[in-house]
Scaffold this active site. Structure first.
Site, PDB file in Angstrom:
ATOM      1  N   ARG A 112     154.018  10.773 -21.078  1.00  0.00           N
ATOM      2  CA  ARG A 112     153.432   9.475 -20.748  1.00  0.00           C
ATOM      3  C   ARG A 112     152.183   9.244 -21.618  1.00  0.00           C
ATOM      4  O   ARG A 112     151.451  10.191 -21.935  1.00  0.00           O
ATOM      5  CB  ARG A 112     153.037   9.531 -19.276  1.00  0.00           C
ATOM      6  CG  ARG A 112     152.394   8.272 -18.709  1.00  0.00           C
ATOM      7  CD  ARG A 112     153.419   7.319 -18.255  1.00  0.00           C
ATOM      8  NE  ARG A 112     152.897   6.297 -17.368  1.00  0.00           N
ATOM      9  CZ  ARG A 112     153.419   5.074 -17.283  1.00  0.00           C
ATOM     10  NH1 ARG A 112     154.447   4.732 -18.027  1.00  0.00           N
ATOM     11  NH2 ARG A 112     152.940   4.201 -16.450  1.00  0.00           N
ATOM     12  N   THR A 386     161.785  -1.278 -19.544  1.00  0.00           N
ATOM     13  CA  THR A 386     161.715   0.084 -20.066  1.00  0.00           C
ATOM     14  C   THR A 386     163.119   0.388 -20.576  1.00  0.00           C
ATOM     15  O   THR A 386     163.939  -0.510 -20.647  1.00  0.00           O
ATOM     16  CB  THR A 386     161.225   0.960 -18.887  1.00  0.00           C
ATOM     17  OG1 THR A 386     159.897   0.582 -18.587  1.00  0.00           O
ATOM     18  CG2 THR A 386     161.329   2.421 -19.082  1.00  0.00           C
ATOM     19  N   GLU A 425     150.736   0.038 -22.002  1.00  0.00           N
ATOM     20  CA  GLU A 425     150.836   0.865 -20.782  1.00  0.00           C
ATOM     21  C   GLU A 425     149.549   0.873 -19.974  1.00  0.00           C
ATOM     22  O   GLU A 425     149.562   1.245 -18.797  1.00  0.00           O
ATOM     23  CB  GLU A 425     151.211   2.300 -21.174  1.00  0.00           C
ATOM     24  CG  GLU A 425     152.232   2.934 -20.257  1.00  0.00           C
ATOM     25  CD  GLU A 425     153.579   2.243 -20.352  1.00  0.00           C
ATOM     26  OE1 GLU A 425     154.033   1.704 -19.331  1.00  0.00           O
ATOM     27  OE2 GLU A 425     154.170   2.220 -21.447  1.00  0.00           O
TER      28      GLU A 425
HETATM   29  N1  GLY Z   1     155.846   0.854 -17.448  1.00  0.00           N
HETATM   30  C1  GLY Z   1     156.798   0.997 -16.442  1.00  0.00           C
HETATM   31  C2  GLY Z   1     156.734   2.313 -15.748  1.00  0.00           C
HETATM   32  O1  GLY Z   1     156.123   3.219 -16.270  1.00  0.00           O
HETATM   33  O2  GLY Z   1     157.276   2.493 -14.690  1.00  0.00           O
END
Ligand code: GLY
Length: 577
Positions: A112, A386, A425
């Site tokens: 992430r 996504t 994000e």
């Molecule tokens: N940006 C969507 C998620 O991380 O769930």
């Protein structure tokens, strides 16, 4: 097993021939990244299989399997290829999660994005303390430090069989020589471009992206070639890092130090036993794995209430909404980056806790929303765009991977001279943390902005096993709809015995505590007519949403994999002998 064999016989066309030759010449150029041939393993399945977001990534995976690669090699090739051919969500400028099952053991890789070092808790608030609209969504300040390249590097180094260059070759080919743009991609580009107009350099790179054209990305091809030559080092401390940092200077927060300090993290996946299966799914900083396990277990806890209830009837929708209410109450309060905030994972997934929560479900009418909510939580609206892919190889190894740049085309910023679309994000953090709940936890503080912190996600790449063998590989995009969608497909398959394709194609709905008693329906299979009337009569408001998810799933029946790509997207499946 045929190892390091470049066999193009069943994948036709100049395109693949070109990538094979790229792959071949790379083999000699980088002994540093060479891997010793693995020992021959017996195949336990009749075939390998993939479910992916587009046909180019399917071709790439097929090629990798034909070269002797395993599920991890194929997954990494798919991820890099989608960064080129599915630029609205595939990426190297974002991040994601990978759940793996390799040689009978589960793993989870968190790649992430992280907040830059210069990020602050109130960076999206004005001097009156109000959120500045759009600032965390569009443009340079919306960008988190990307993790995808380190994630792919770590996964392939640890578990891949092929050479690094082989898995990069398809993506380089499509970036350099082009691919044909689909109508769906153009539509998504056109929509996103409206948001970015005047704010970013998006049109410089994607202005000519039109249905039917052969779209080439020479800057991106150069980046991918450097990553192929130098590994992840190029992206985090080499020329690509310099170019990203230069693009950000004077506009955004990310510096070369941010890139140098980025590391993907191996974490313990969430593990739960359900219905005779072992579920492996995403731990924090995803909320999705906990949410999925809570949904599955609470539904099992109130099985008597579901007796004789028809799938997707008004009563079914009500009972699931009652469970979802409780899941989303926990989600808004307790979840964030576990490196910064102690997330009570064990408590939230404990059988006794979930049995108690399930016992609060009102079997006939909607529970009062305020009585369910543990505090004044927020609904945390999220972007839904996504992408996910699922892979299994004939040796029984599986990869379930969801990755994202958040909204389609992320922040709309393309790092100059790289063609890399950068994420937005930072919007997944709580820009304005709430107030203390009844347990003394400050609502959403778990997900407030701090340097190096990862924003809360819903991505839930999931693998189910039975007796140590993979049964299901599944995931989807959809923001907070991700784990409610996966849950519905899993129950369609295992509780209602639906064939995989039917389970994926069936109607889906969503409730998330707020707005109160609201059931979202999807354009692909709208809730209308008599069913709509019955749900409304129970006290719910129905609301359309403009997104339906894009499940990519593989189910193993005996020793044979079956794959399904969601009919809602442009996904493709292959079963590869
Ligand atoms: N940006 C969507 C998620 O991380 O769930």
């Amino acid at each position: 097993m045929k190892f390091f064999r470049n066999n193009q016989s069943s994948v036709s066309g100049l395109a693949l021939a070109a990538l094979v030759s790229v792959s071949s010449c790379f083999l000699e150029a980088t002994p540093a990244f060479a891997k010793a041939p693995a020992k021959t393993q017996p195949a336990i399945l009749t075939a390998s299989a993939i479910a992916v977001a587009d046909k180019y990534s399917a071709d790439a995976a097929e090629q990798i399997f034909k070269e002797g690669g395993n599920a991890v090699d194929a997954a990494v090739a798919i991820a890099f290829t989608l960064a080129v051919t599915y630029p609205e969500a595939g990426n190297i400028g974002g991040g994601g999660f990978m759940t793996l099952y390799v040689d009978g053991k589960p793993y989870f890789l968190d790649y992430r994005e992280r907040a830059p070092l210069a990020a602050t808790k109130n960076m999206y608030l004005d001097d009156k303390g109000e959120v500045i609209k759009g600032m965390s969504l569009f443009g340079y300040r919306a960008v988190g430090v990307p993790g995808t390249v380190d994630g792919m590097w770590q996964a392939q180094r640890r578990f891949g069989k092929l050479q690094w260059k082989q898995v990069l070759a398809p993506a380089i080919h499509y970036a350099r020589d082009g691919f044909e743009v689909s109508q769906q991609l153009q539509d998504r580009r056109d929509d996103a471009a409206k948001d970015f107009a005047g704010k970013t350099n998006f049109d410089t790179y994607f202005g000519t992206l039109k249905q039917g054209v052969n779209f080439k990305q020479p800057d991106l091809a150069a980046v991918l070639t450097r990553i192929s030559d130098q590994g992840a080092k190029d992206f985090y401390s080499g020329k690509t890092a310099d170019l990203i940092a230069a693009s950000m200077r004077g506009h955004g927060l990310i510096t070369k130090t941010d890139l140098q300090q980025y590391k993907a993290v191996w974490r313990q996946p969430i593990q739960a036993d359900w219905n005779g299966y072992r579920v492996y799914t995403a731990p924090p900083p995803s909320s999705g794995g906990i949410g999925l396990v809570q949904l599955l277990k609470m539904k099992a806890d109130i099985a008597p209430d579901f007796k004789d209830v028809t799938l997707n009837s008004a009563q079914y929708v009500h009972l699931i909404a009652e469970i979802e209410k409780r899941v989303f109450a926990d989600r808004a309060q307790y979840l964030g980056d576990p490196d910064f905030y102690k997330v009570p994972v064990a408590q939230l997934t404990a059988d006794a806790y979930l049995a108690k929560r399930a016992a609060e479900v009102n079997p006939t009418t909607p529970s009062d929303t305020k009585s369910v909510q543990p505090g004044l939580g927020t609904s945390m609206p999220e972007k839904v765009e996504t992408t996910h892919f699922s892979v299994i190889d004939k040796w029984g190894n599986a990869v379930s991977n969801t990755y994202t740049i958040n909204g389609y085309f992320g922040s709309g910023v393309v790092a100059d001279r790289t063609g890399i679309v950068l994420n937005d994000e930072m919007d997944d953090f709580s820009a304005k943390p709430g107030v203390a709940n009844m347990f003394g936890v400050v609502g959403s503080d778990a997900n407030s902005i701090e340097p190096k912190k990862r924003p809360l996600s819903s991505m839930s790449p999931t693998i189910l096993t039975k007796d140590g063998k993979v049964s299901l590989v599944i995931g989807t995009p959809g923001g907070s709809r991700i784990f409610t969608s996966i849950f519905q497909v899993i129950t369609n398959i295992y509780d209602f015995n639906m064939p995989l394709a039917d389970a994926v194609g069936a109607m889906r709905f969503h409730h998330q505590l707020l707005p109160p008693n609201t059931i979202f329906w999807e354009p692909y299979k709208p809730i209308e007519g008599e069913l709509a009337k019955q749900i409304e009569a129970k006290g719910y408001t129905l609301k359309g949403q403009d997104f339906s998810g894009d499940i990519q799933a593989i189910k193993v029946n005996g020793d044979t994999p079956d794959a399904a790509a969601d009919p809602r997207g442009r996904g493709v499946t292959r079963v590869i002998q």
